[in-house]
Design a protein around this motif. Structure first.
Motif, PDB file in Angstrom:
ATOM      1  N   TYR A  61      11.025  -3.746  -4.403  1.00  0.00           N
ATOM      2  CA  TYR A  61       9.659  -3.194  -3.963  1.00  0.00           C
ATOM      3  C   TYR A  61       9.314  -1.959  -5.121  1.00  0.00           C
ATOM      4  O   TYR A  61      10.150  -0.979  -5.449  1.00  0.00           O
ATOM      5  N   ALA A  63       6.379   0.771  -5.987  1.00  0.00           N
ATOM      6  CA  ALA A  63       5.366   1.710  -5.731  1.00  0.00           C
ATOM      7  C   ALA A  63       4.848   2.596  -6.553  1.00  0.00           C
ATOM      8  O   ALA A  63       5.566   3.459  -7.351  1.00  0.00           O
ATOM      9  N   GLU A  65       3.705   5.793  -7.228  1.00  0.00           N
ATOM     10  CA  GLU A  65       3.439   7.001  -6.439  1.00  0.00           C
ATOM     11  C   GLU A  65       2.251   7.942  -6.721  1.00  0.00           C
ATOM     12  O   GLU A  65       1.942   8.706  -5.777  1.00  0.00           O
ATOM     13  N   ASP A  73      -0.801  -0.606  -5.892  1.00  0.00           N
ATOM     14  CA  ASP A  73       0.100   0.453  -5.711  1.00  0.00           C
ATOM     15  C   ASP A  73       1.430   0.115  -5.360  1.00  0.00           C
ATOM     16  O   ASP A  73       2.287   0.679  -5.529  1.00  0.00           O
ATOM     17  N   GLU A  74       1.239  -1.037  -4.398  1.00  0.00           N
ATOM     18  CA  GLU A  74       2.673  -1.567  -3.868  1.00  0.00           C
ATOM     19  C   GLU A  74       2.871  -3.035  -4.425  1.00  0.00           C
ATOM     20  O   GLU A  74       1.781  -3.700  -4.595  1.00  0.00           O
ATOM     21  N   GLU A  75       4.071  -3.438  -4.558  1.00  0.00           N
ATOM     22  CA  GLU A  75       4.474  -4.659  -4.996  1.00  0.00           C
ATOM     23  C   GLU A  75       5.691  -4.873  -4.303  1.00  0.00           C
ATOM     24  O   GLU A  75       6.752  -4.248  -4.269  1.00  0.00           O
ATOM     25  N   ALA A 121       4.111   0.213   2.989  1.00  0.00           N
ATOM     26  CA  ALA A 121       4.873   1.194   2.130  1.00  0.00           C
ATOM     27  C   ALA A 121       6.260   0.966   2.808  1.00  0.00           C
ATOM     28  O   ALA A 121       6.429   1.071   3.891  1.00  0.00           O
TER      29      ALA A 121
END
Length: 147
Positions: A61, A63, A65, A73-75, A121
């Protein structure tokens, strides 16, 4: 002829001096690598289960920040191998009990999920589980800080 102890001491001194010279010649940007690194990375090793003793894999994961990459923003990346008896079938990925996606198992017993959109998240200590459609646990792990 110098003694072995002197030869070793001379070699150590040469290495230390060379290392100090390389460090001194590094560009002075005023930014430390940690100050420029805004990515949180969590990693989970995926373990086998009684029903799938050859199952292995990992989940990663990422992110951003600071939100510098809008829309990305997230993967989440999940990879599993060693599950040939599920070839051609779909398995489901859950993080902290929430469904996050499906993967089709290849003829070689591998499955991969890569998500940018709709990734929740994720926090350190959260579990990741891969299950069959009927709910049987294939592999599991726990997200930890990646060093």
């Amino acid at each position: 002829m110098p003694s072995t102890r002197r030869q070793v001491a001379g070699a150590v001194l040469a290495v230390v001096t060379t290392g100090a010279g390389l460090q001194a010649s590094a560009p002075a940007t005023g930014v430390t690598p940690a100050a420029d690194d805004h990515m949180e990375v969590l990693w989970a090793r995926l373990h086998d289960t009684k029903d799938y003793p050859n199952a292995r894999g990992h989940a990663v994961y990422h992110a951003d920040e600071d939100g510098h990459h809008p829309g990305k923003d997230e993967e989440l990346d999940v990879a599993v191998r060693g599950i040939k008896k599920l070839a051609g079938k779909r398995v489901r990925v859950y993080v902290h009990g929430d469904f996050v996606g499906r993967m089709r198992v290849s003829a070689g017993g591998r499955a991969h999920l890569h998500r940018h959109d709709g990734v929740p998240a994720i926090e350190q200590g959260w579990p990741v589980r891969v299950r069959t459609k009927s709910g049987k646990l294939v592999t599991y792990g726990t997200f930890r800080a990646h060093m």
